[in-house]
Design a protein around this motif. Structure first.
Motif, mmCIF file in Angstrom:
data_model
loop_
_atom_site.group_PDB
_atom_site.id
_atom_site.type_symbol
_atom_site.label_atom_id
_atom_site.label_comp_id
_atom_site.label_asym_id
_atom_site.label_seq_id
_atom_site.Cartn_x
_atom_site.Cartn_y
_atom_site.Cartn_z
ATOM 1 N N UNK A 73 32.431 46.048 31.369
ATOM 2 C CA UNK A 73 31.211 46.516 30.712
ATOM 3 C C UNK A 73 30.897 47.959 31.096
ATOM 4 N N UNK A 74 30.932 48.209 32.390
ATOM 5 C CA UNK A 74 30.750 49.569 32.861
ATOM 6 C C UNK A 74 31.650 50.498 32.077
ATOM 7 N N UNK A 110 32.671 42.272 35.171
ATOM 8 C CA UNK A 110 31.755 43.287 35.668
ATOM 9 C C UNK A 110 32.153 44.683 35.244
ATOM 10 N N UNK A 111 33.394 45.025 35.508
ATOM 11 C CA UNK A 111 33.790 46.412 35.313
ATOM 12 C C UNK A 111 34.057 46.749 33.854
ATOM 13 N N UNK A 153 30.992 33.678 34.339
ATOM 14 C CA UNK A 153 30.437 34.543 35.372
ATOM 15 C C UNK A 153 29.683 33.721 36.405
ATOM 16 N N UNK A 173 36.679 38.511 37.496
ATOM 17 C CA UNK A 173 35.535 39.283 38.006
ATOM 18 C C UNK A 173 35.596 40.733 37.567
ATOM 19 N N UNK A 181 38.915 45.687 43.430
ATOM 20 C CA UNK A 181 37.792 45.920 42.519
ATOM 21 C C UNK A 181 36.935 44.660 42.407
ATOM 22 N N UNK A 182 37.584 43.508 42.410
ATOM 23 C CA UNK A 182 36.833 42.257 42.297
ATOM 24 C C UNK A 182 35.888 42.090 43.488
ATOM 25 N N UNK A 237 33.852 46.025 43.743
ATOM 26 C CA UNK A 237 33.391 46.741 42.555
ATOM 27 C C UNK A 237 34.131 48.065 42.468
#
Lengths: 203, 203, 203, 203
Positions: free
Chosen positions: B118-119, B115-116, B174, B111, B28-29, B32
Motif C-alpha cells: 500500500x505504501x 503493509x508495504x 491481515x 505481511x 521487511x515483514x 517494515x
DNA sequence: GATGAATGAGCCTTCATTCAT
DNA sequence: AATGAATGAAGGCTCATTCAT
C-alpha cells in the motif's frame, strides 16, 4: 511575561494542536508518514518546527495523536447510528453509506487511515490501536443485533464478518481515492456493496 | 580440481538475487520497509551490503523487484485456476482457498504485501503496480464467467466486486497474521467468506 | 595450462599495461582522476577490473605510472632539442612550437597533465615528481645557454623564467583545449608567445 | 535578561557561512577537495556536520560558493586598479605586485584556487566560472589601455597575452607556495616578471 | 509559549580492492 | 594471466529533535 499576555484565554481545546494535526493529515496523506518531514507539517501548519514538539512528544506521537483524535470524532459519528431505532439491515446500509460519505468528505484523512494505520499498528512501538477495534466493534454490534433480530443468519462468524465488511469498504474506498474515479459515485457503490453482502452474488 | 567441480553449474537463475529477495521479505515483514536497514537485509542474506547493489538499483528497487518477482509467482499459481473446467462458483471458492493457503504458507511475504504494498503503490516514485492489477483481474475474470454462465447476478458491478472481494480477503488475512490467531483456521474462514459473498448474510 | 598457451610471447614491454595507461589517460582527461572509476578505465581498456591490479598497485599508482611513462616519452622528444646546433633563441622557439604541437596531437594527455599533475604532486602520498622537474630544467638549460651565448639578458632569473614560460604555455594550452578554440591556431599562438617573451610587450 | 543582551546584533552578514568558507579554504588547501571530508570542514569551522548543509547545497556547492565569494573580494581589489590615473605599464606592474601580495597574504586560498579551480571549472557540473573570466578581463583591459596609449605593441593578441600573463603568475605563485621558498621574495619575482613581459628576454 | 538555527546520529550508497575460479 | 562477483570501509547527506533566545 508582559501584562498583555494575561489576556483572555480561549477555553477551547488547544487551537494550535488541531492546526498541527490537520496539517499532518494532509502532509502524511500526500507523502506518507515516513516520507513526510516534521518540517513539512510545521510549514503547512504555519508554525515553527519546534512548536510541534510543544504539543507532541515526537513524530510517532503526532501520528498516534492524529489517529486517536480523528478516530474519536469518527466513532462519535458512527456510534449514534447504533442507537437508532431501525432494523439491523437498515443500520448496516446506513453504516456503509456513512463510511463512504466520510471518505468523500475527507479524502486526506481517509488516505492516512488506510495507509498509515496499517504501518503504524504494526511498527509503532507500544501502540495498541483500541479505537480501531472499537470501530470494528460497531460493525460487530450491528451484526449481532441482526442475528438477535433473526434477520441475519446465525451461523455467520461475527468476527469474520466485521473484518470482511471493513476490508471490503476500505478497499473500495482506496481505489476510489487512488484513481480519482469520480464517474462511479460512492453512493451507488455503497448500495451495491450492501446488496452483495446482504443478498450474496448468486442469481 | 576435483571431478565434482566439473560442475554442473546451478541453472544460474540468479541465486543470489533470490537470496536477497527472500531475506528482504523476512526483514521487511518484521521491521517494515522504512525501519529496515539495507544492512539488515544484507546480514540476513549472508552477503555484504554492497552486494545488494549489484542486483538492485537501490532500496526502493529492492522492494519493487520483490513485488514483481513474487507477484509473478503468485499470478502463475492463480492463473492456472482460471483455465480449470469447473463452475465459476467453484473457481471463486478455490480462489479464496488458495489465497488463504498462500497467506498461511508464507506469512512474511503476506505481511510485506499487505503493509508495504500500500505504501509503495502510493509513495514509491514511478511505480505503476501492473501485477496487482493483473491479480485483481483474475477475480474479475471469474466473476465475468459466472455472469456469462448465468450463475451470478448480472447486475453486480465486476469492478466493485473484485475490489470488495480482495479487500475482504486481505483484511481477514491481515488480522489473522497480526493476531497470530491460530485458533480460527483460515480454511474455515475461507468457507465462511465464500458463503457470505455467494449467499449473502440474510437469513 | 594447455599447450596452446605456450605460444610465442611478444618480447615488447607489456602490451596490456600500455593499453590500460592509454585508457586511463582518456578517462582521467574526461572525468578527472577523482571522478573516474577504476571500472571506467577497465572498460575503456577492454580488460576486467581486476586486471588493472595485476599491473598497478592501486589507483594512485596508475596515475603516477601514467605520468612517469608519458613524461619519459615527452622528455625524450624535448631532450633531442637541446643538443641541436642552433641558437638558444631558435631552441626556445622550437621548444614552444613543440609544446603546442604535442598538445594538439594528444589533447587527452595534455588535460591529464594540466589538471591532474597539479592535484597529484600535492596530494598523492610520497610522489616527488622528478620528471616534471627534469622537464622544467630543459627550459632552464636553454635559458642558461642563451645567457652563456650572451643572447639573453644575464640578469634574468633562470628559475623564474622557466616557471614563467611553462606557466604561460600551460595556460594558453589549457584555454585552447577548454574552449575547443580551433580558430586561433596554436602555431600562431606559439610565435606570439615567443615574441613577447623574447622582445617584450613594449612598443 | 541583562542589558548586554539588548544586543546590537552583528551586522549579520552571514557569520556562520563565512566561518565555514574560511574553514573550507584551510581544509581544502591542506587535503585537496576530494580528500577532504565535509566533517573535516565542519570540525575546523567548529560547527556540526549538518550545519554546513544549512548554508550550502552540497560539498560541490561549498567549493563553488567559496570561489564566488572569494573571487568577488579579489575582483574588488583588482578593479580599483583599473581606474587609477596611471600608465598602463604602471598598472600592469601594480597588477602583478598585487597578485603576488595576495598570494603571500592568503596562501591557503591561493592553494585552493590554483589546484581546485582547475578541477572544478572542468568537472563540477554546470559551473561556468564567470568570475575567473572577469578576472582575466582585468588584465585584458590593462593591455588594451596600453595599446590605446601607444605604449604596448599593437600587434600583440590581447587574448593570448592575458592568458600568458595569468599563466606565468599562477605558475610562479604555485611553485613559491609548493616549495615554501621564502628565500626568493615574491616582490622581486614580481619585478622580474614584469620586466621580462615588458622588455623581453633578449639582451 | 514560540521560534528556527543548530545539532549529530544514522543510513544509503559508492567504489577501490580482493580472490576464488 | 585474467576475470568479475563480492566485499566492506567510508562518507555525504538527511532530518528528528533540542535549546538558546
Amino acid at each position: 511575561m508582559s501584562v498583555h499576555s494575561l489576556r483572555f484565554k480561549m477555553p477551547r481545546t488547544n487551537n494550535k494542536k488541531e492546526l498541527i494535526i490537520d496539517a499532518a493529515i494532509k502532509v502524511f496523506a500526500r507523502k506518507g508518514f515516513y516520507n513526510a518531514k516534521v518540517a513539512d507539517v510545521a510549514k503547512r501548519a504555519g508554525v515553527a518546527d519546534g512548536t510541534i514538539y510543544l504539543y507532541f512528544k515526537n513524530k510517532d506521537d503526532l501520528l498516534i495523536s492524529l489517529f486517536e483524535t480523528k478516530m474519536e470524532e469518527i466513532l462519535t459519528r458512527f456510534s449514534s447510528l447504533i442507537e437508532k431505532k431501525i432494523s439491523a439491515e437498515k443500520k448496516l446500509r446506513e453504516f456503509i453509506n456513512l463510511y463512504f460519505l466520510m471518505i468523500e468528505q475527507d479524502q486526506d484523512l481517509a488516505e492516512v487511515f488506510q495507509v498509515e494505520l496499517r504501518q503504524s499498528s504494526k511498527f509503532l512501538k507500544d501502540y495498541h490501536n483500541q479505537k480501531f477495534i472499537d470501530f470494528l466493534n460497531i460493525i460487530g454490534a450491528i451484526i449481532e443485533e441482526g442475528i438477535a433480530q433473526s434477520l441475519f443468519n446465525k451461523n455467520i462468524s461475527i468476527h469474520n464478518v466485521k473484518l470482511l465488511l471493513f476490508g471490503a469498504l476500505d478497499e473500495l474506498a482506496r481505489q476510489w481515492i487512488l484513481t480519482g474515479d469520480a464517474s462511479r459515485s460512492l453512493k451507488q457503490t455503497a448500495n451495491e456493496t450492501a446488496d452483495i453482502l446482504l443478498y450474496g452474488m448468486l442469481k
